[in-house]
Write a protein that holds these residues in place. Sequence first.
Motif, PDB file in Angstrom:
ATOM      1  N   LEU A  88      46.710  71.727  73.735  1.00 16.78           N
ATOM      2  CA  LEU A  88      45.567  72.530  73.309  1.00 16.78           C
ATOM      3  C   LEU A  88      45.340  72.469  71.803  1.00 16.78           C
ATOM      4  CD1 LEU A  88      46.047  75.824  75.369  1.00 16.78           C
ATOM      5  CD2 LEU A  88      44.795  73.759  76.002  1.00 16.78           C
ATOM      6  N   THR A  89      46.306  71.952  71.049  1.00 14.09           N
ATOM      7  CA  THR A  89      46.236  71.991  69.592  1.00 14.09           C
ATOM      8  C   THR A  89      46.008  70.599  69.022  1.00 14.09           C
ATOM      9  OG1 THR A  89      48.639  71.788  69.445  1.00 14.09           O
ATOM     10  CG2 THR A  89      47.732  74.002  69.499  1.00 14.09           C
ATOM     11  N   THR A  90      45.069  70.515  68.115  1.00 16.09           N
ATOM     12  CA  THR A  90      44.710  69.236  67.493  1.00 16.09           C
ATOM     13  C   THR A  90      44.544  69.446  65.995  1.00 16.09           C
ATOM     14  OG1 THR A  90      43.479  68.659  69.499  1.00 16.09           O
ATOM     15  CG2 THR A  90      43.140  67.265  67.571  1.00 16.09           C
ATOM     16  N   PHE A  91      44.980  68.453  65.227  1.00 21.95           N
ATOM     17  CA  PHE A  91      44.837  68.501  63.770  1.00 21.95           C
ATOM     18  C   PHE A  91      44.113  67.246  63.300  1.00 21.95           C
ATOM     19  CE2 PHE A  91      46.790  67.070  59.686  1.00 21.95           C
ATOM     20  CZ  PHE A  91      46.104  67.945  58.871  1.00 21.95           C
ATOM     21  N   HIS A  92      43.136  67.434  62.432  1.00 28.27           N
ATOM     22  CA  HIS A  92      42.385  66.298  61.885  1.00 28.27           C
ATOM     23  C   HIS A  92      42.377  66.408  60.359  1.00 28.27           C
ATOM     24  CE1 HIS A  92      39.466  63.145  61.372  1.00 28.27           C
ATOM     25  NE2 HIS A  92      38.646  63.966  60.747  1.00 28.27           N
ATOM     26  N   PHE A  93      42.790  65.341  59.671  1.00 28.95           N
ATOM     27  CA  PHE A  93      42.862  65.320  58.214  1.00 28.95           C
ATOM     28  C   PHE A  93      41.690  64.530  57.645  1.00 28.95           C
ATOM     29  CE2 PHE A  93      44.693  63.251  54.301  1.00 28.95           C
ATOM     30  CZ  PHE A  93      44.589  64.384  53.516  1.00 28.95           C
ATOM     31  N   LEU A  94      40.940  65.174  56.754  1.00 22.44           N
ATOM     32  CA  LEU A  94      39.760  64.540  56.163  1.00 22.44           C
ATOM     33  C   LEU A  94      40.100  63.637  54.983  1.00 22.44           C
ATOM     34  CD1 LEU A  94      37.299  67.573  56.072  1.00 22.44           C
ATOM     35  CD2 LEU A  94      37.298  65.681  57.707  1.00 22.44           C
ATOM     36  N   GLY A  95      41.267  63.842  54.364  1.00 18.50           N
ATOM     37  CA  GLY A  95      41.566  63.142  53.123  1.00 18.50           C
ATOM     38  C   GLY A  95      41.036  63.938  51.949  1.00 18.50           C
ATOM     39  N   ARG A  96      40.945  63.290  50.818  1.00 16.85           N
ATOM     40  CA  ARG A  96      40.316  63.954  49.672  1.00 16.85           C
ATOM     41  C   ARG A  96      38.864  64.264  50.031  1.00 16.85           C
ATOM     42  NH1 ARG A  96      42.550  59.690  45.218  1.00 16.85           N
ATOM     43  NH2 ARG A  96      44.489  60.759  44.630  1.00 16.85           N
ATOM     44  N   ASP A  97      38.503  65.512  49.911  1.00 16.61           N
ATOM     45  CA  ASP A  97      37.195  65.939  50.411  1.00 16.61           C
ATOM     46  C   ASP A  97      36.109  65.687  49.365  1.00 16.61           C
ATOM     47  OD1 ASP A  97      35.200  67.018  51.882  1.00 16.61           O
ATOM     48  OD2 ASP A  97      35.978  69.060  51.919  1.00 16.61           O
ATOM     49  N   TRP A  98      35.798  64.408  49.171  1.00 16.94           N
ATOM     50  CA  TRP A  98      34.757  64.059  48.211  1.00 16.94           C
ATOM     51  C   TRP A  98      33.394  64.562  48.674  1.00 16.94           C
ATOM     52  CZ3 TRP A  98      36.407  62.734  43.655  1.00 16.94           C
ATOM     53  CH2 TRP A  98      37.609  62.027  43.514  1.00 16.94           C
ATOM     54  N   HIS A  99      33.126  64.506  49.992  1.00 14.38           N
ATOM     55  CA  HIS A  99      31.841  64.996  50.499  1.00 14.38           C
ATOM     56  C   HIS A  99      31.691  66.488  50.199  1.00 14.38           C
ATOM     57  CE1 HIS A  99      32.229  61.260  52.849  1.00 14.38           C
ATOM     58  NE2 HIS A  99      30.904  61.276  52.886  1.00 14.38           N
ATOM     59  N   GLY A 100      32.766  67.260  50.423  1.00 15.77           N
ATOM     60  CA  GLY A 100      32.710  68.677  50.112  1.00 15.77           C
ATOM     61  C   GLY A 100      32.507  68.927  48.635  1.00 15.77           C
ATOM     62  N   LEU A 101      33.142  68.112  47.771  1.00 16.77           N
ATOM     63  CA  LEU A 101      32.977  68.274  46.333  1.00 16.77           C
ATOM     64  C   LEU A 101      31.540  67.977  45.919  1.00 16.77           C
ATOM     65  CD1 LEU A 101      34.192  68.836  43.570  1.00 16.77           C
ATOM     66  CD2 LEU A 101      34.872  66.427  43.441  1.00 16.77           C
ATOM     67  N   VAL A 102      30.925  66.961  46.513  1.00  8.44           N
ATOM     68  CA  VAL A 102      29.530  66.638  46.202  1.00  8.44           C
ATOM     69  C   VAL A 102      28.627  67.822  46.546  1.00  8.44           C
ATOM     70  CG1 VAL A 102      27.579  65.214  46.898  1.00  8.44           C
ATOM     71  CG2 VAL A 102      29.759  64.138  46.363  1.00  8.44           C
ATOM     72  N   ARG A 103      28.846  68.431  47.719  1.00  8.41           N
ATOM     73  CA  ARG A 103      28.018  69.579  48.107  1.00  8.41           C
ATOM     74  C   ARG A 103      28.176  70.737  47.123  1.00  8.41           C
ATOM     75  NH1 ARG A 103      29.811  67.907  53.304  1.00  8.41           N
ATOM     76  NH2 ARG A 103      31.516  69.433  53.240  1.00  8.41           N
ATOM     77  N   LEU A 104      29.400  70.971  46.649  1.00 12.48           N
ATOM     78  CA  LEU A 104      29.617  72.057  45.698  1.00 12.48           C
ATOM     79  C   LEU A 104      28.960  71.770  44.352  1.00 12.48           C
ATOM     80  CD1 LEU A 104      33.384  72.837  46.428  1.00 12.48           C
ATOM     81  CD2 LEU A 104      31.408  74.203  47.091  1.00 12.48           C
ATOM     82  N   VAL A 105      29.049  70.519  43.892  1.00 13.62           N
ATOM     83  CA  VAL A 105      28.421  70.153  42.615  1.00 13.62           C
ATOM     84  C   VAL A 105      26.906  70.258  42.731  1.00 13.62           C
ATOM     85  CG1 VAL A 105      28.062  68.278  40.949  1.00 13.62           C
ATOM     86  CG2 VAL A 105      30.354  68.700  41.895  1.00 13.62           C
ATOM     87  N   GLU A 106      26.345  69.824  43.849  1.00  7.33           N
ATOM     88  CA  GLU A 106      24.893  69.911  44.040  1.00  7.33           C
ATOM     89  C   GLU A 106      24.407  71.357  43.973  1.00  7.33           C
ATOM     90  OE1 GLU A 106      24.072  66.027  46.924  1.00  7.33           O
ATOM     91  OE2 GLU A 106      24.548  67.991  47.814  1.00  7.33           O
ATOM     92  N   ALA A 107      25.246  72.295  44.398  1.00  7.15           N
ATOM     93  CA  ALA A 107      24.827  73.699  44.440  1.00  7.15           C
ATOM     94  C   ALA A 107      25.172  74.467  43.170  1.00  7.15           C
ATOM     95  CB  ALA A 107      25.478  74.390  45.640  1.00  7.15           C
ATOM     96  N   ASP A 108      25.842  73.849  42.218  1.00 10.30           N
ATOM     97  CA  ASP A 108      26.310  74.554  41.020  1.00 10.30           C
ATOM     98  C   ASP A 108      25.649  73.956  39.779  1.00 10.30           C
ATOM     99  OD1 ASP A 108      27.663  75.769  38.946  1.00 10.30           O
ATOM    100  OD2 ASP A 108      29.625  75.637  39.897  1.00 10.30           O
ATOM    101  N   ASP A 109      24.769  74.724  39.173  1.00  7.63           N
ATOM    102  CA  ASP A 109      24.060  74.237  37.989  1.00  7.63           C
ATOM    103  C   ASP A 109      24.887  74.345  36.714  1.00  7.63           C
ATOM    104  OD1 ASP A 109      21.813  73.597  39.461  1.00  7.63           O
ATOM    105  OD2 ASP A 109      20.905  75.589  39.205  1.00  7.63           O
ATOM    106  N   ASN A 110      26.071  74.936  36.794  1.00 10.95           N
ATOM    107  CA  ASN A 110      26.907  75.097  35.602  1.00 10.95           C
ATOM    108  C   ASN A 110      27.847  73.917  35.367  1.00 10.95           C
ATOM    109  OD1 ASN A 110      25.897  77.697  34.946  1.00 10.95           O
ATOM    110  ND2 ASN A 110      27.192  78.586  36.537  1.00 10.95           N
ATOM    111  N   VAL A 111      27.867  72.951  36.274  1.00 12.74           N
ATOM    112  CA  VAL A 111      28.737  71.789  36.100  1.00 12.74           C
ATOM    113  C   VAL A 111      28.279  71.004  34.867  1.00 12.74           C
ATOM    114  CG1 VAL A 111      29.546  69.628  37.123  1.00 12.74           C
ATOM    115  CG2 VAL A 111      29.201  71.641  38.570  1.00 12.74           C
ATOM    116  N   PRO A 112      29.152  70.757  33.904  1.00 12.68           N
ATOM    117  CA  PRO A 112      28.741  69.973  32.731  1.00 12.68           C
ATOM    118  C   PRO A 112      28.297  68.569  33.135  1.00 12.68           C
ATOM    119  CG  PRO A 112      30.830  71.094  32.326  1.00 12.68           C
ATOM    120  CD  PRO A 112      30.536  71.242  33.797  1.00 12.68           C
ATOM    121  N   TYR A 113      27.215  68.107  32.510  1.00 12.45           N
ATOM    122  CA  TYR A 113      26.671  66.773  32.799  1.00 12.45           C
ATOM    123  C   TYR A 113      26.505  66.587  34.309  1.00 12.45           C
ATOM    124  CZ  TYR A 113      28.417  66.136  28.038  1.00 12.45           C
ATOM    125  OH  TYR A 113      28.676  66.293  26.706  1.00 12.45           O
TER     126      TYR A 113
END
Length: 415
Positions: free
Chosen positions: A108-133
């Motif tokens: 019943l239990t399954t684990f899935h590893f995404l790796g370094r979550d670059w996609h998640g980081l992109v979404r956070l940067v897109e939503a944050d106007d305070n990121v330098p450059y």
Amino acid sequence: MLGMAAALALPYTEVRAQEEIRDSVKIYFRQDYSTLDMSIRDNRAVLDSITDKLSSDYADSVYRIEKILVVGGASPEGTIRHNRNLSANRAKRLFDYLGRYGELPDSLTTFHFLGRDWHGLVRLVEADDNVPYKQETLRFLYDILRRLDGGEKVADNNVGRLSRLRGGRPYKYMYRVLFPELRASRLHLWYQKMWNPVKFIPLVLRDSITLPPAGPLAPVPAPLPDKPFYMAVKTNMIYDALLVPNVGVEFYLGDGFSIAADWMYGWWKKDRAHWYWRTYGGDVVFRKWLGRAAAGKPLTGHHLGVYAQVQTFDFEMGGRGYMGGEPGGDIFDRALFGGGLEYGYALPVARRLNLDFSAAVGYFGGKYYEYLPMDDCYVWQATKKLRYFGPTKLEVSLVWLIGHGNYNKQKGGRK
């Protein structure tokens, strides 16, 4: 009469079709920790909502788990292998926690590893106007995503290149503000809302017994999280080479801080030749660990510290002798004192061993005495004061790592 009442009640029980329910929640973890900490964000509330379903029944329904999936990712500063193991340990902690409320077969239990979550980081940067450059940083991250089709390779050095972008300003901001959002596991659960055969409509018949409704199951208290423990025992090999035995200990306090204490004691003499090599004392250091290596594993990488030291000595090699501190009494009566700032870097050399290179500058001073050995006596010559500002310590220490999880993944520090 009880059996008759139950038999008469059965035709009136309400049987409902199974209903599939799905939950998806996010559980946060501290950096480089797999301990399930209920004090972070709303971890306690979201886990309580799930365990409430598993440990209670509602009127005529119960919940039965059909499948659990833990999706784990990682913020970019750790290596892929290290973060895979960390995510797997976090998933195990979640499985163990939920297993206290009912049996969880491996099927019943399954684990899935995404790796370094670059996609998640992109979404956070897109939503944050305070990121330098921000726009330049997004173009850089989009380029990383484009290169991920064949999988991320060590040779790509994406983290190193990102940390150097615009002098590291975007990386430092993301490390402080955005990376904590990526240190989480997404918990998906599928369970069936089913008819509870224990619950039925109680009937009161003449000369019969009323069957009471079953009460909710008492939840099993959650286990207290294990608190990680990191410690080191070390020796300064420079002092060892100078025939001054020494030992030190260091304790990791959390959040990148540690406290260390060192002691040395060498008391060598050869009276016939008037050869004396005597010193003892120690210091206490409060340190802050910095950089990606320190973020990946405690007691590794760059460190800055503030220290205080106490020391006494007696050096004489066949001629004029020098004694630091007041003769007689304990070390605090006869010692010289100092303090200042230190910088160092600790690098892995084996699974449980590091090398720590440190240097310090500061003040060192107090009274010292000059004397001459004459006819088995030591004749005082002068009392002087030492006031020294400059380099005060130099260390090349062999460090033994102690504690659960306090080890290097591979020799040389490559994880």
